[in-house]
Design an enzyme around this catalytic site. Structure first.
Site, PDB file in Angstrom:
ATOM      1  N   ARG A 128       0.809  -1.229   0.000  1.00 37.79           N
ATOM      2  CA  ARG A 128       0.000   0.000   0.000  1.00 37.79           C
ATOM      3  C   ARG A 128       0.841   1.277   0.000  1.00 37.79           C
ATOM      4  O   ARG A 128       0.371   2.349   0.388  1.00 37.79           O
ATOM      5  CB  ARG A 128      -0.984   0.021   1.174  1.00 37.79           C
ATOM      6  N   LYS A 150       2.547  11.153 -11.858  1.00 36.14           N
ATOM      7  CA  LYS A 150       1.675  10.256 -12.630  1.00 36.14           C
ATOM      8  C   LYS A 150       2.425   8.948 -12.847  1.00 36.14           C
ATOM      9  O   LYS A 150       3.560   8.956 -13.351  1.00 36.14           O
ATOM     10  CB  LYS A 150       1.321  10.863 -13.991  1.00 36.14           C
ATOM     11  N   GLU A 192       8.588  17.073 -25.772  1.00 37.03           N
ATOM     12  CA  GLU A 192       7.966  17.488 -24.501  1.00 37.03           C
ATOM     13  C   GLU A 192       8.515  18.838 -24.037  1.00 37.03           C
ATOM     14  O   GLU A 192       7.827  19.583 -23.340  1.00 37.03           O
ATOM     15  CB  GLU A 192       8.154  16.412 -23.420  1.00 37.03           C
ATOM     16  N   LYS A 234       6.516  22.735 -15.229  1.00 36.99           N
ATOM     17  CA  LYS A 234       5.704  21.597 -14.775  1.00 36.99           C
ATOM     18  C   LYS A 234       5.437  21.708 -13.270  1.00 36.99           C
ATOM     19  O   LYS A 234       4.328  21.426 -12.804  1.00 36.99           O
ATOM     20  CB  LYS A 234       6.382  20.263 -15.128  1.00 36.99           C
ATOM     21  N   GLU A 244      -5.051  16.780 -11.671  1.00 38.57           N
ATOM     22  CA  GLU A 244      -5.648  17.112 -12.965  1.00 38.57           C
ATOM     23  C   GLU A 244      -7.152  17.323 -12.887  1.00 38.57           C
ATOM     24  O   GLU A 244      -7.927  16.746 -13.660  1.00 38.57           O
ATOM     25  CB  GLU A 244      -5.300  16.037 -14.010  1.00 38.57           C
ATOM     26  N   ARG A 248      -3.907  21.106 -15.010  1.00 41.80           N
ATOM     27  CA  ARG A 248      -2.837  20.167 -15.381  1.00 41.80           C
ATOM     28  C   ARG A 248      -3.046  19.559 -16.764  1.00 41.80           C
ATOM     29  O   ARG A 248      -2.079  19.148 -17.420  1.00 41.80           O
ATOM     30  CB  ARG A 248      -2.691  19.065 -14.318  1.00 41.80           C
ATOM     31  N   ASN A 252      -1.073  18.052 -21.476  1.00 39.62           N
ATOM     32  CA  ASN A 252      -1.388  17.020 -22.478  1.00 39.62           C
ATOM     33  C   ASN A 252      -1.539  17.604 -23.874  1.00 39.62           C
ATOM     34  O   ASN A 252      -2.130  16.952 -24.752  1.00 39.62           O
ATOM     35  CB  ASN A 252      -2.664  16.278 -22.084  1.00 39.62           C
ATOM     36  N   HIS A 255      -1.224  15.387 -26.876  1.00 43.16           N
ATOM     37  CA  HIS A 255      -1.301  13.993 -26.421  1.00 43.16           C
ATOM     38  C   HIS A 255      -2.577  13.286 -26.860  1.00 43.16           C
ATOM     39  O   HIS A 255      -2.602  12.065 -26.948  1.00 43.16           O
ATOM     40  CB  HIS A 255      -1.179  13.926 -24.895  1.00 43.16           C
ATOM     41  N   HIS A 259      -1.683   9.984 -28.366  1.00 45.38           N
ATOM     42  CA  HIS A 259      -2.045   8.677 -27.794  1.00 45.38           C
ATOM     43  C   HIS A 259      -2.777   7.813 -28.818  1.00 45.38           C
ATOM     44  O   HIS A 259      -2.615   6.587 -28.840  1.00 45.38           O
ATOM     45  CB  HIS A 259      -2.900   8.860 -26.538  1.00 45.38           C
ATOM     46  N   HIS A 272       6.830   7.660 -27.850  1.00 44.72           N
ATOM     47  CA  HIS A 272       5.846   8.560 -27.241  1.00 44.72           C
ATOM     48  C   HIS A 272       6.103  10.013 -27.678  1.00 44.72           C
ATOM     49  O   HIS A 272       5.182  10.722 -28.089  1.00 44.72           O
ATOM     50  CB  HIS A 272       5.898   8.428 -25.718  1.00 44.72           C
TER      51      HIS A 272
HETATM   52  P1  NAD Z   1      11.610   4.877 -22.585  1.00 39.99           P
HETATM   53  O1  NAD Z   1      11.490   4.767 -21.143  1.00 39.99           O
HETATM   54  O2  NAD Z   1      11.137   3.747 -23.425  1.00 39.99           O
HETATM   55  O3  NAD Z   1      13.149   5.146 -22.936  1.00 39.99           O
HETATM   56  C1  NAD Z   1      13.525   5.298 -24.275  1.00 39.99           C
HETATM   57  C2  NAD Z   1      14.670   4.340 -24.676  1.00 39.99           C
HETATM   58  O4  NAD Z   1      15.908   4.883 -24.228  1.00 39.99           O
HETATM   59  C3  NAD Z   1      14.576   2.955 -24.077  1.00 39.99           C
HETATM   60  O5  NAD Z   1      15.014   2.004 -25.016  1.00 39.99           O
HETATM   61  C4  NAD Z   1      15.557   3.028 -22.912  1.00 39.99           C
HETATM   62  O6  NAD Z   1      16.065   1.782 -22.529  1.00 39.99           O
HETATM   63  C5  NAD Z   1      16.633   3.899 -23.487  1.00 39.99           C
HETATM   64  N1  NAD Z   1      17.436   4.653 -22.535  1.00 39.99           N
HETATM   65  C6  NAD Z   1      17.015   5.252 -21.405  1.00 39.99           C
HETATM   66  N2  NAD Z   1      18.014   5.992 -20.890  1.00 39.99           N
HETATM   67  C7  NAD Z   1      19.073   5.834 -21.701  1.00 39.99           C
HETATM   68  C8  NAD Z   1      20.401   6.368 -21.701  1.00 39.99           C
HETATM   69  N3  NAD Z   1      20.776   7.264 -20.800  1.00 39.99           N
HETATM   70  N4  NAD Z   1      21.237   5.972 -22.666  1.00 39.99           N
HETATM   71  C9  NAD Z   1      20.822   5.103 -23.642  1.00 39.99           C
HETATM   72  N5  NAD Z   1      19.595   4.600 -23.719  1.00 39.99           N
HETATM   73  C10 NAD Z   1      18.734   4.967 -22.751  1.00 39.99           C
HETATM   74  O7  NAD Z   1      10.886   6.186 -23.160  1.00 39.99           O
HETATM   75  P2  NAD Z   1      10.769   7.677 -22.624  1.00 39.99           P
HETATM   76  O8  NAD Z   1      10.654   8.502 -23.837  1.00 39.99           O
HETATM   77  O9  NAD Z   1      11.812   7.996 -21.628  1.00 39.99           O
HETATM   78  O10 NAD Z   1       9.376   7.669 -21.855  1.00 39.99           O
HETATM   79  C11 NAD Z   1       8.166   7.449 -22.526  1.00 39.99           C
HETATM   80  C12 NAD Z   1       7.153   6.975 -21.521  1.00 39.99           C
HETATM   81  O11 NAD Z   1       6.933   7.995 -20.564  1.00 39.99           O
HETATM   82  C13 NAD Z   1       5.797   6.648 -22.129  1.00 39.99           C
HETATM   83  O12 NAD Z   1       5.338   5.432 -21.617  1.00 39.99           O
HETATM   84  C14 NAD Z   1       4.923   7.789 -21.679  1.00 39.99           C
HETATM   85  O13 NAD Z   1       3.579   7.424 -21.549  1.00 39.99           O
HETATM   86  C15 NAD Z   1       5.533   8.133 -20.350  1.00 39.99           C
HETATM   87  N6  NAD Z   1       5.265   9.500 -19.912  1.00 39.99           N
HETATM   88  C16 NAD Z   1       4.801   9.673 -18.653  1.00 39.99           C
HETATM   89  C17 NAD Z   1       4.581  10.937 -18.164  1.00 39.99           C
HETATM   90  C18 NAD Z   1       4.159  11.129 -16.735  1.00 39.99           C
HETATM   91  O14 NAD Z   1       3.796  12.254 -16.369  1.00 39.99           O
HETATM   92  N7  NAD Z   1       4.217  10.108 -15.913  1.00 39.99           N
HETATM   93  C19 NAD Z   1       4.824  12.057 -18.982  1.00 39.99           C
HETATM   94  C20 NAD Z   1       5.300  11.846 -20.268  1.00 39.99           C
HETATM   95  C21 NAD Z   1       5.526  10.553 -20.717  1.00 39.99           C
HETATM   96  N1  GLY Z   2       2.660  14.595 -18.827  1.00 39.80           N
HETATM   97  C1  GLY Z   2       1.431  15.148 -18.405  1.00 39.80           C
HETATM   98  C2  GLY Z   2       1.303  15.310 -16.931  1.00 39.80           C
HETATM   99  O1  GLY Z   2       2.199  15.000 -16.188  1.00 39.80           O
HETATM  100  O2  GLY Z   2       0.294  15.747 -16.469  1.00 39.80           O
END
Ligand code: NAD
Ligand code: GLY
Length: 372
Positions: A128, A150, A192, A234, A244, A248, A252, A255, A259, A272
């Site tokens: 939890r 998030k 982003e 942010k 949100e 917030r 998006n 997005h 998405h 993404h």
């Molecule tokens: P990811 O986590 O898939 O990383 C991208 C690639 O880079 C992967 O293959 C990873 O292994 C590699 N990698 C990571 N760090 C590295 C480094 N330093 N050197 C070499 N390779 C490296 O993708 P991302 O773009 O980081 O994240 C996308 C995800 O984030 C999506 O699932 C999206 O929905 C989510 N997201 C969440 C929020 C939130 O607020 N929580 C906001 C935006 C995006």
């Molecule tokens: N990436 C959108 C949010 O964090 O709200």
């Protein structure tokens, strides 16, 4: 371009009362024991990473954490958006229980947004709720996903459909890690960063345009400004609307279309950030079509997205009724209510609002934005 002093760090505060935390931004951070001082203490810590990032950075982090935690375990998950699933989440719980971890165990998410979102969700739900720390190693994760709490996983029918709001205890953005990032991932992160300009800060938008070559060359001074300003914007938004209820949602921008691209193409086919970049093109043109912003501003954004190395033509998701397929996927968006799609649109440079749009107009924007 001057270099950053080694080990120079700046902090951005996420102001959430008792749950406030700092984002440390700098170089040489992840391997220093001092970076992890004054975090919650426990007998065990688990570093959750993936098979790509583990060989690059996990041992340095483990060595630094070893100063503070008697046992530090590493779990390397399969890499990729296609693995942001229940099955992969289960691997985190398996590791925690196999190692006999308890309610005080601290999780460290070392990787991009996929690792960060899944580790945060595991931390929110294991016993939890246990503490966790974000150590984002992609540009996208440093400027967006690691900040604001998030967390979650994808469902085959919709992106990030299962998850929780759960804030980390700290975010550690070590710019050195960005030097090993593949170019396509760097561009995904730029999407982003660009997003923050049209929705909140036109001065930052001007700066991004002027400094794009340095950002693409990974110049540390340019990266530190881009990461810090993105995190400041942010932090400002999240402090006002953590869950949100309204504001917030501006984060998006791009997005809703993005998405749909990710789900329609199959998770992982488009990154993404690529989907968000192309989604911003569609959202900006929809804003212009609604008369909310000049077409010139929308086209300025399109040029910037393209210059950042991102796609500006949307994929065809259905050869018979492409716009219909986009619309069907967008009706699954979390912002949709009773099947009505709500878009984040630009209401003049630097200002975003949530609005519905006539379906015929949305269809014509999709048709004009998608590759033939
Ligand atoms: P990811 O986590 O898939 O990383 C991208 C690639 O880079 C992967 O293959 C990873 O292994 C590699 N990698 C990571 N760090 C590295 C480094 N330093 N050197 C070499 N390779 C490296 O993708 P991302 O773009 O980081 O994240 C996308 C995800 O984030 C999506 O699932 C999206 O929905 C989510 N997201 C969440 C929020 C939130 O607020 N929580 C906001 C935006 C995006
Ligand atoms: N990436 C959108 C949010 O964090 O709200």
């Amino acid at each position: 371009m001057p270099q950053l002093d080694s080990h120079s760090t700046s902090n951005v505060l996420i102001d959430l009362g008792a749950r406030s935390y700092a984002i440390a931004i700098g170089t040489g951070l992840i391997g220093q024991a001092a970076t992890y001082a004054d975090l919650p203490r426990a007998s065990q810590a688990l570093i959750v990473t993936n098979t790509t990032v583990a060989p690059l950075y996990a041992e340095q982090v483990r060595a630094a954490l070893g100063t503070h935690y008697p046992q530090v375990h590493i779990l390397a998950l399969p890499d990729g958006e296609a693995h942001k699933t229940w099955e992969t989440l289960q691997l985190i719980f398996d590791a925690l229980l196999t190692h006999g971890c308890d309610r005080k165990t601290v999780l460290f998410a070392l990787g991009g947004g996929v690792v960060g979102d899944m580790t945060g969700f595991a931390a929110a739900s294991f016993m939890r709720g246990v503490p966790f720390v974000q150590i984002p190693t992609t540009l996208l994760a440093q400027v967006d996903s690691s900040v604001g709490g998030k967390t979650g996983i994808n469902h085959p029918l919709g992106k990030n459909m299962v998850g929780a709001f759960y804030q980390p205890h700290r975010v550690v953005c070590d710019l050195d890690t960005l030097q090993t990032l593949p170019p396509r991932e760097l561009s995904a992160g730029l999407a982003e960063i660009i997003k923050y300009g049209p929705i909140a800060d036109t001065v930052f938008l001007d700066w991004i345009e002027a400094n794009l070559p340095d950002l693409l060359a990974r110049a540390p001074q340019a990266l530190v400004h881009a990461v810090r300003r993105s995190c400041e914007i942010k932090a400002w938004v999240v402090a006002q609307d953590e869950r949100e209820a309204g504001l917030r949602a501006i984060l998006n921008f791009g997005h809703t279309f993005g998405h749909a691209i990710e789900a329609g193409m199959g998770y992982g086919a488009w990154l993404h950030g690529e989907a968000v970049g192309c989604g911003m093109v569609m959202a900006a043109r929809l804003s212009a079509a609604l008369g909310m912003v000049d077409a010139a501003f929308a086209e300025r954004l399109v040029l910037l997205v393209a210059a950042a190395g991102l796609p500006v033509k949307g994929p065809v998701l259905d050869p018979i009724d492409n716009a219909g397929r986009y619309l069907a996927l967008m009706r699954l968006d979390k912002k949709a209510q009773a099947g009505a799609i709500t878009f984040v649109l630009i209401d003049g440079p630097g200002r975003a609002v949530m609005r519905e749009a006539p379906e015929a107009l949305v269809r014509s924007v999709i048709d004009s934005c998608c590759a033939a």
